[in-house]
Design a protein around this motif. Structure first.
Motif, PDB file in Angstrom:
ATOM      1  N   ASP A 157       0.691  -1.065   0.378  1.00 18.12           N
ATOM      2  CA  ASP A 157       0.180   0.020   0.116  1.00 18.12           C
ATOM      3  C   ASP A 157       1.368   1.366   0.221  1.00 18.12           C
ATOM      4  O   ASP A 157       1.608   1.723   1.125  1.00 18.12           O
ATOM      5  CB  ASP A 157      -0.844   0.135   0.713  1.00 18.12           C
ATOM      6  CG  ASP A 157      -1.390   0.839   1.264  1.00 18.12           C
ATOM      7  OD1 ASP A 157      -1.404   2.390   0.075  1.00 18.12           O
ATOM      8  OD2 ASP A 157      -3.494   0.815   1.841  1.00 18.12           O
ATOM      9  N   PRO A 158       0.701   2.100  -1.301  1.00 22.64           N
ATOM     10  CA  PRO A 158       2.101   2.571  -1.334  1.00 22.64           C
ATOM     11  C   PRO A 158       2.177   4.517  -0.213  1.00 22.64           C
ATOM     12  O   PRO A 158       2.284   4.694   0.134  1.00 22.64           O
ATOM     13  CB  PRO A 158       1.545   3.843  -2.851  1.00 22.64           C
ATOM     14  CG  PRO A 158       0.968   2.344  -3.458  1.00 22.64           C
ATOM     15  CD  PRO A 158      -0.124   1.885  -2.302  1.00 22.64           C
ATOM     16  N   ALA A 159       0.473   3.751   0.433  1.00 22.90           N
ATOM     17  CA  ALA A 159       0.232   5.102   2.157  1.00 22.90           C
ATOM     18  C   ALA A 159       1.069   4.899   2.828  1.00 22.90           C
ATOM     19  O   ALA A 159       1.515   5.452   3.756  1.00 22.90           O
ATOM     20  CB  ALA A 159      -0.978   5.331   1.387  1.00 22.90           C
ATOM     21  N   LYS A 160       0.517   3.574   2.856  1.00 21.00           N
ATOM     22  CA  LYS A 160       1.492   3.035   4.393  1.00 21.00           C
ATOM     23  C   LYS A 160       3.365   3.069   3.772  1.00 21.00           C
ATOM     24  O   LYS A 160       3.766   3.227   4.987  1.00 21.00           O
ATOM     25  CB  LYS A 160       1.623   1.638   4.739  1.00 21.00           C
ATOM     26  CG  LYS A 160      -0.476   1.303   4.889  1.00 21.00           C
ATOM     27  CD  LYS A 160      -0.745  -0.649   5.242  1.00 21.00           C
ATOM     28  CE  LYS A 160      -2.107  -0.396   5.348  1.00 21.00           C
ATOM     29  NZ  LYS A 160      -2.236  -1.487   6.293  1.00 21.00           N
ATOM     30  N   VAL A 161       3.984   3.058   2.836  1.00 20.49           N
ATOM     31  CA  VAL A 161       4.794   2.940   2.125  1.00 20.49           C
ATOM     32  C   VAL A 161       5.617   4.452   3.005  1.00 20.49           C
ATOM     33  O   VAL A 161       6.595   4.432   3.550  1.00 20.49           O
ATOM     34  CB  VAL A 161       5.212   2.670   0.857  1.00 20.49           C
ATOM     35  CG1 VAL A 161       6.976   2.922   1.018  1.00 20.49           C
ATOM     36  CG2 VAL A 161       5.080   1.038   1.541  1.00 20.49           C
ATOM     37  N   ALA A 162       4.453   5.059   2.567  1.00 16.03           N
ATOM     38  CA  ALA A 162       5.091   6.208   2.461  1.00 16.03           C
ATOM     39  C   ALA A 162       5.246   6.839   4.398  1.00 16.03           C
ATOM     40  O   ALA A 162       5.370   7.845   5.109  1.00 16.03           O
ATOM     41  CB  ALA A 162       3.677   7.715   1.851  1.00 16.03           C
ATOM     42  N   ARG A 163       3.576   6.581   4.620  1.00 17.47           N
ATOM     43  CA  ARG A 163       4.003   7.084   6.456  1.00 17.47           C
ATOM     44  C   ARG A 163       5.630   6.592   7.335  1.00 17.47           C
ATOM     45  O   ARG A 163       5.402   6.870   7.955  1.00 17.47           O
ATOM     46  CB  ARG A 163       2.704   6.099   7.067  1.00 17.47           C
ATOM     47  CG  ARG A 163       1.562   7.192   7.009  1.00 17.47           C
ATOM     48  CD  ARG A 163       0.398   6.706   7.797  1.00 17.47           C
ATOM     49  NE  ARG A 163      -0.039   5.790   7.519  1.00 17.47           N
ATOM     50  CZ  ARG A 163      -1.804   5.131   6.491  1.00 17.47           C
ATOM     51  NH1 ARG A 163      -1.559   6.183   5.828  1.00 17.47           N
ATOM     52  NH2 ARG A 163      -1.888   3.339   6.164  1.00 17.47           N
ATOM     53  N   VAL A 164       6.137   4.830   6.615  1.00 20.53           N
ATOM     54  CA  VAL A 164       7.232   4.557   7.187  1.00 20.53           C
ATOM     55  C   VAL A 164       8.630   5.119   6.986  1.00 20.53           C
ATOM     56  O   VAL A 164       8.871   5.088   7.955  1.00 20.53           O
ATOM     57  CB  VAL A 164       6.689   3.054   6.685  1.00 20.53           C
ATOM     58  CG1 VAL A 164       8.250   2.219   7.260  1.00 20.53           C
ATOM     59  CG2 VAL A 164       5.598   2.526   7.805  1.00 20.53           C
TER      60      VAL A 164
END
Length: 92
Positions: free
Chosen positions: A32-39
């Motif tokens: 999930d790109p949004a989750k990657v960005a958060r991490v």
């Protein structure tokens, strides 16, 4: 990603990677790109970030398989590795 036509001799290498990148952009990808960005933002703010950052279960499976294969190959040639030590250095 837009990839120009790939000539036949490069299909097994460049073509395979282009197909992989194309497939990763499909809905079958687990990440999930949004989750990657958060991490990534979280790691950027860490005082002691991880040396290596593996994100996603697919990446973890590939990374651990590669590490296991590398460790097995290293172990198979251990005798050659240690054969270059000085005779008095290893307690042999």
């Amino acid at each position: 990603m837009r990839v120009p036509p790939i000539s036949e001799p490069y299909q097994p290498t460049v073509g395979a990677m282009a197909r992989l990148h194309h497939d990763l952009g499909s809905t079958s990808a687990l990440g999930d790109p949004a989750k990657v960005a958060r991490v990534v933002l979280e790691v950027a703010g860490m005082a002691e970030p991880p040396l290596r950052l593996i994100l996603g279960s697919e990446a973890y499976a590939y990374a651990t398989a590669a590490a296991r294969a590398r460790a097995e190959a290293d172990a198979a040639w251990h005798y050659l590795t240690v054969s270059t030590d000085r005779d008095d250095a290893t307690g042999r």
